[in-house]
Design a protein around this motif. Structure first.
Motif, PDB file in Angstrom:
ATOM      1  N   GLY A  18      -3.823  -1.050  -8.358  1.00 28.93           N
ATOM      2  CA  GLY A  18      -5.195  -0.662  -8.091  1.00 28.93           C
ATOM      3  C   GLY A  18      -5.226   0.285  -6.910  1.00 28.93           C
ATOM      4  N   HIS A  19      -6.353   0.302  -6.193  1.00 23.99           N
ATOM      5  CA  HIS A  19      -6.432   1.111  -4.981  1.00 23.99           C
ATOM      6  C   HIS A  19      -7.343   0.437  -3.967  1.00 23.99           C
ATOM      7  CE1 HIS A  19     -10.158   2.652  -6.869  1.00 23.99           C
ATOM      8  NE2 HIS A  19     -10.529   2.941  -5.644  1.00 23.99           N
ATOM      9  N   ILE A  20      -7.251   0.910  -2.733  1.00 22.66           N
ATOM     10  CA  ILE A  20      -8.001   0.313  -1.632  1.00 22.66           C
ATOM     11  C   ILE A  20      -9.327   1.057  -1.449  1.00 22.66           C
ATOM     12  CG2 ILE A  20      -7.985  -0.338   0.807  1.00 22.66           C
ATOM     13  CD1 ILE A  20      -5.872  -1.743  -0.942  1.00 22.66           C
ATOM     14  N   VAL A  21     -10.436   0.316  -1.547  1.00 24.15           N
ATOM     15  CA  VAL A  21     -11.753   0.910  -1.332  1.00 24.15           C
ATOM     16  C   VAL A  21     -12.023   0.994   0.173  1.00 24.15           C
ATOM     17  CG1 VAL A  21     -12.598   0.069  -3.555  1.00 24.15           C
ATOM     18  CG2 VAL A  21     -12.928  -1.332  -1.507  1.00 24.15           C
ATOM     19  N   ARG A  22     -13.130   1.643   0.540  1.00 18.34           N
ATOM     20  CA  ARG A  22     -13.374   1.910   1.963  1.00 18.34           C
ATOM     21  C   ARG A  22     -14.182   0.822   2.658  1.00 18.34           C
ATOM     22  NH1 ARG A  22     -11.430   6.681   3.503  1.00 18.34           N
ATOM     23  NH2 ARG A  22     -10.859   8.153   1.854  1.00 18.34           N
ATOM     24  N   GLU A  23     -14.891   0.004   1.892  1.00 17.42           N
ATOM     25  CA  GLU A  23     -15.683  -1.078   2.480  1.00 17.42           C
ATOM     26  C   GLU A  23     -15.488  -2.344   1.654  1.00 17.42           C
ATOM     27  OE1 GLU A  23     -17.446  -1.034   5.208  1.00 17.42           O
ATOM     28  OE2 GLU A  23     -17.338   1.113   5.658  1.00 17.42           O
ATOM     29  N   PRO A  24     -15.392  -3.523   2.282  1.00 17.32           N
ATOM     30  CA  PRO A  24     -15.251  -4.775   1.522  1.00 17.32           C
ATOM     31  C   PRO A  24     -16.453  -5.016   0.611  1.00 17.32           C
ATOM     32  CG  PRO A  24     -14.761  -5.117   3.851  1.00 17.32           C
ATOM     33  CD  PRO A  24     -15.365  -3.740   3.736  1.00 17.32           C
ATOM     34  N   GLY A  64      -3.559   4.323  -3.409  1.00 17.67           N
ATOM     35  CA  GLY A  64      -2.985   3.401  -4.383  1.00 17.67           C
ATOM     36  C   GLY A  64      -2.333   2.197  -3.718  1.00 17.67           C
ATOM     37  N   ALA A  65      -2.347   1.070  -4.414  1.00 19.11           N
ATOM     38  CA  ALA A  65      -1.780  -0.169  -3.875  1.00 19.11           C
ATOM     39  C   ALA A  65      -1.480  -1.123  -5.019  1.00 19.11           C
ATOM     40  CB  ALA A  65      -2.755  -0.821  -2.889  1.00 19.11           C
ATOM     41  N   ALA A  66      -0.732  -2.151  -4.712  1.00 18.35           N
ATOM     42  CA  ALA A  66      -0.455  -3.200  -5.695  1.00 18.35           C
ATOM     43  C   ALA A  66      -0.392  -4.550  -4.998  1.00 18.35           C
ATOM     44  CB  ALA A  66       0.854  -2.935  -6.426  1.00 18.35           C
ATOM     45  N   PHE A  67      -1.051  -5.528  -5.599  1.00 15.63           N
ATOM     46  CA  PHE A  67      -0.823  -6.907  -5.212  1.00 15.63           C
ATOM     47  C   PHE A  67       0.462  -7.356  -5.905  1.00 15.63           C
ATOM     48  CE2 PHE A  67      -5.414  -7.973  -4.095  1.00 15.63           C
ATOM     49  CZ  PHE A  67      -5.108  -8.363  -2.800  1.00 15.63           C
ATOM     50  N   VAL A  68       1.323  -8.036  -5.179  1.00 16.93           N
ATOM     51  CA  VAL A  68       2.592  -8.512  -5.721  1.00 16.93           C
ATOM     52  C   VAL A  68       2.713 -10.013  -5.481  1.00 16.93           C
ATOM     53  CG1 VAL A  68       5.108  -8.346  -5.577  1.00 16.93           C
ATOM     54  CG2 VAL A  68       3.707  -6.295  -5.278  1.00 16.93           C
ATOM     55  N   VAL A 103       0.847  -1.190   0.000  1.00 18.89           N
ATOM     56  CA  VAL A 103       0.000   0.000   0.000  1.00 18.89           C
ATOM     57  C   VAL A 103       0.884   1.243   0.000  1.00 18.89           C
ATOM     58  CG1 VAL A 103      -1.802   1.268   1.247  1.00 18.89           C
ATOM     59  CG2 VAL A 103      -1.832  -1.231   1.205  1.00 18.89           C
ATOM     60  N   ASP A 104       0.650   2.115  -0.963  1.00 12.27           N
ATOM     61  CA  ASP A 104       1.508   3.289  -1.130  1.00 12.27           C
ATOM     62  C   ASP A 104       1.551   4.148   0.138  1.00 12.27           C
ATOM     63  OD1 ASP A 104       1.676   2.306  -3.686  1.00 12.27           O
ATOM     64  OD2 ASP A 104       0.429   3.858  -4.599  1.00 12.27           O
ATOM     65  N   LEU A 122      -7.904  -4.217   9.994  1.00 11.34           N
ATOM     66  CA  LEU A 122      -6.793  -3.393  10.459  1.00 11.34           C
ATOM     67  C   LEU A 122      -6.325  -2.456   9.344  1.00 11.34           C
ATOM     68  CD1 LEU A 122      -4.634  -2.546  12.470  1.00 11.34           C
ATOM     69  CD2 LEU A 122      -3.279  -4.528  11.761  1.00 11.34           C
ATOM     70  N   LEU A 123      -6.200  -2.988   8.129  1.00 11.57           N
ATOM     71  CA  LEU A 123      -5.760  -2.172   7.001  1.00 11.57           C
ATOM     72  C   LEU A 123      -6.721  -1.008   6.764  1.00 11.57           C
ATOM     73  CD1 LEU A 123      -3.749  -1.929   4.561  1.00 11.57           C
ATOM     74  CD2 LEU A 123      -5.496  -3.126   3.234  1.00 11.57           C
ATOM     75  N   LEU A 124      -8.017  -1.288   6.746  1.00  7.00           N
ATOM     76  CA  LEU A 124      -9.002  -0.225   6.516  1.00  7.00           C
ATOM     77  C   LEU A 124      -8.946   0.818   7.623  1.00  7.00           C
ATOM     78  CD1 LEU A 124     -12.111  -2.193   5.184  1.00  7.00           C
ATOM     79  CD2 LEU A 124     -10.464  -0.826   3.889  1.00  7.00           C
ATOM     80  N   GLY A 125      -8.721   0.378   8.853  1.00  6.99           N
ATOM     81  CA  GLY A 125      -8.596   1.319   9.962  1.00  6.99           C
ATOM     82  C   GLY A 125      -7.398   2.232   9.787  1.00  6.99           C
ATOM     83  N   GLN A 126      -6.287   1.660   9.314  1.00  8.97           N
ATOM     84  CA  GLN A 126      -5.072   2.456   9.124  1.00  8.97           C
ATOM     85  C   GLN A 126      -5.230   3.469   7.992  1.00  8.97           C
ATOM     86  OE1 GLN A 126      -2.632  -1.071   8.649  1.00  8.97           O
ATOM     87  NE2 GLN A 126      -1.539  -0.658  10.550  1.00  8.97           N
ATOM     88  N   LEU A 127      -6.123   3.174   7.058  1.00 13.82           N
ATOM     89  CA  LEU A 127      -6.321   4.053   5.901  1.00 13.82           C
ATOM     90  C   LEU A 127      -7.582   4.915   6.028  1.00 13.82           C
ATOM     91  CD1 LEU A 127      -5.439   1.599   2.969  1.00 13.82           C
ATOM     92  CD2 LEU A 127      -3.963   3.314   4.030  1.00 13.82           C
ATOM     93  N   GLN A 128      -8.184   4.903   7.186  1.00  6.77           N
ATOM     94  CA  GLN A 128      -9.480   5.565   7.372  1.00  6.77           C
ATOM     95  C   GLN A 128      -9.454   7.033   6.945  1.00  6.77           C
ATOM     96  OE1 GLN A 128     -11.076   5.028  11.284  1.00  6.77           O
ATOM     97  NE2 GLN A 128     -12.850   6.343  10.942  1.00  6.77           N
ATOM     98  N   ASP A 129      -8.393   7.746   7.273  1.00  3.03           N
ATOM     99  CA  ASP A 129      -8.327   9.176   6.979  1.00  3.03           C
ATOM    100  C   ASP A 129      -7.522   9.495   5.720  1.00  3.03           C
ATOM    101  OD1 ASP A 129      -9.787   9.733   9.310  1.00  3.03           O
ATOM    102  OD2 ASP A 129      -7.954   9.693  10.527  1.00  3.03           O
ATOM    103  N   VAL A 130      -7.151   8.460   4.972  1.00  2.00           N
ATOM    104  CA  VAL A 130      -6.362   8.674   3.756  1.00  2.00           C
ATOM    105  C   VAL A 130      -7.299   8.993   2.590  1.00  2.00           C
ATOM    106  CG1 VAL A 130      -4.768   7.611   2.116  1.00  2.00           C
ATOM    107  CG2 VAL A 130      -4.534   7.150   4.564  1.00  2.00           C
ATOM    108  N   PRO A 131      -7.086  10.122   1.886  1.00  4.98           N
ATOM    109  CA  PRO A 131      -7.976  10.496   0.775  1.00  4.98           C
ATOM    110  C   PRO A 131      -7.845   9.556  -0.414  1.00  4.98           C
ATOM    111  CG  PRO A 131      -6.085  11.978   0.893  1.00  4.98           C
ATOM    112  CD  PRO A 131      -6.019  11.108   2.113  1.00  4.98           C
ATOM    113  N   GLU A 132      -8.835   9.629  -1.311  1.00  6.67           N
ATOM    114  CA  GLU A 132      -8.904   8.699  -2.445  1.00  6.67           C
ATOM    115  C   GLU A 132      -7.642   8.716  -3.298  1.00  6.67           C
ATOM    116  OE1 GLU A 132     -11.265   6.480  -2.785  1.00  6.67           O
ATOM    117  OE2 GLU A 132     -12.172   7.305  -0.971  1.00  6.67           O
TER     118      GLU A 132
END
Length: 208
Positions: A149-155, A120-124, A79-80, A106-116
């Protein structure tokens, strides 16, 4: 004659994924064998600093223990905004190995305040193919595939596993967990890495 190839995993989805790659490439004559189908052997912990190091170590261990060519992969999410983490720690990001729900939460919590624009992220995926050796010098081929791709806010979605429900690939409106298995194979990080091994696997099948 069929060539038996060990896949260093107990994840049936990974075996099916590799089988689909072989089928789509028209490769016959290879029988994929999972770790559950061979006698137990000591498996080194995944302590490498990179996906490539972990994949190569697992492949060498499997080939040495069974005498079969062995394919192993190590994959995860970079995750960028987290400077490339969870990376090699992806499967145990929450502290419990393989707890997909806890890792994702946990990941979504860590990115909660990160803007759209910063999500950005990549599966490797690093995939290694090791051949058993008589002289102790195990031959290993390691390839790497990435899926941006990027991380959305809800699964969203019920397919796939791991972080698939929160990863939306570039150019897609759906998450990885909303894609069919065939769609995911065509563009995923592991699919891209495994595709690079097709020439070697085709030659292996022909040699049998």
């Amino acid at each position: 004659m069929t060539v038996r190839v060990l896949v260093a995993s107990r994840n049936a989805k990974k075996l099916r994924e590799l089988q689909r790659v072989l089928d789509s490439a028209g490769i016959d004559g290879i029988e994929l064998v999972g770790l559950d189908q061979v006698p137990p052997f000591p498996e080194a912990p995944e302590t490498g600093a990179t996906f490539e190091q972990n994949a190569a170590a697992k492949a060498r261990d499997g080939a040495a223990a069974t005498g079969m060519p062995c394919i192993a992969d190590d994959s995860g999410l970079e995750v960028d905004a987290l400077r490339g983490m969870p990376g090699v720690l992806s499967a145990r990001w929450s502290g419990r190995h393989g707890d997909d729900a806890a890792n994702t939460a946990l990941l979504l919590g860590q990115l909660q305040d990160v803007p759209e624009d910063r999500r950005g992220a990549a599966f490797v995926s690093a995939c290694a193919l090791a051949f058993p050796s008589q002289d102790g010098e195990t031959e290993v081929t390691v390839v790497r595939g990435e899926w941006r791709g990027h991380i959305v806010r809800e699964p969203r979605g019920a397919n796939g596993f791991g972080y698939d429900p929160v990863f939306q690939p570039e150019g897609e409106e759906r998450t990885a967990a909303e894609l069919t298995a065939e769609e995911k194979d065509a563009s995923s990080h592991r699919g891209r890495a495994l595709a690079q091994l097709v020439p070697v696997l085709a030659a292996l099948a022909a040699s049998g």
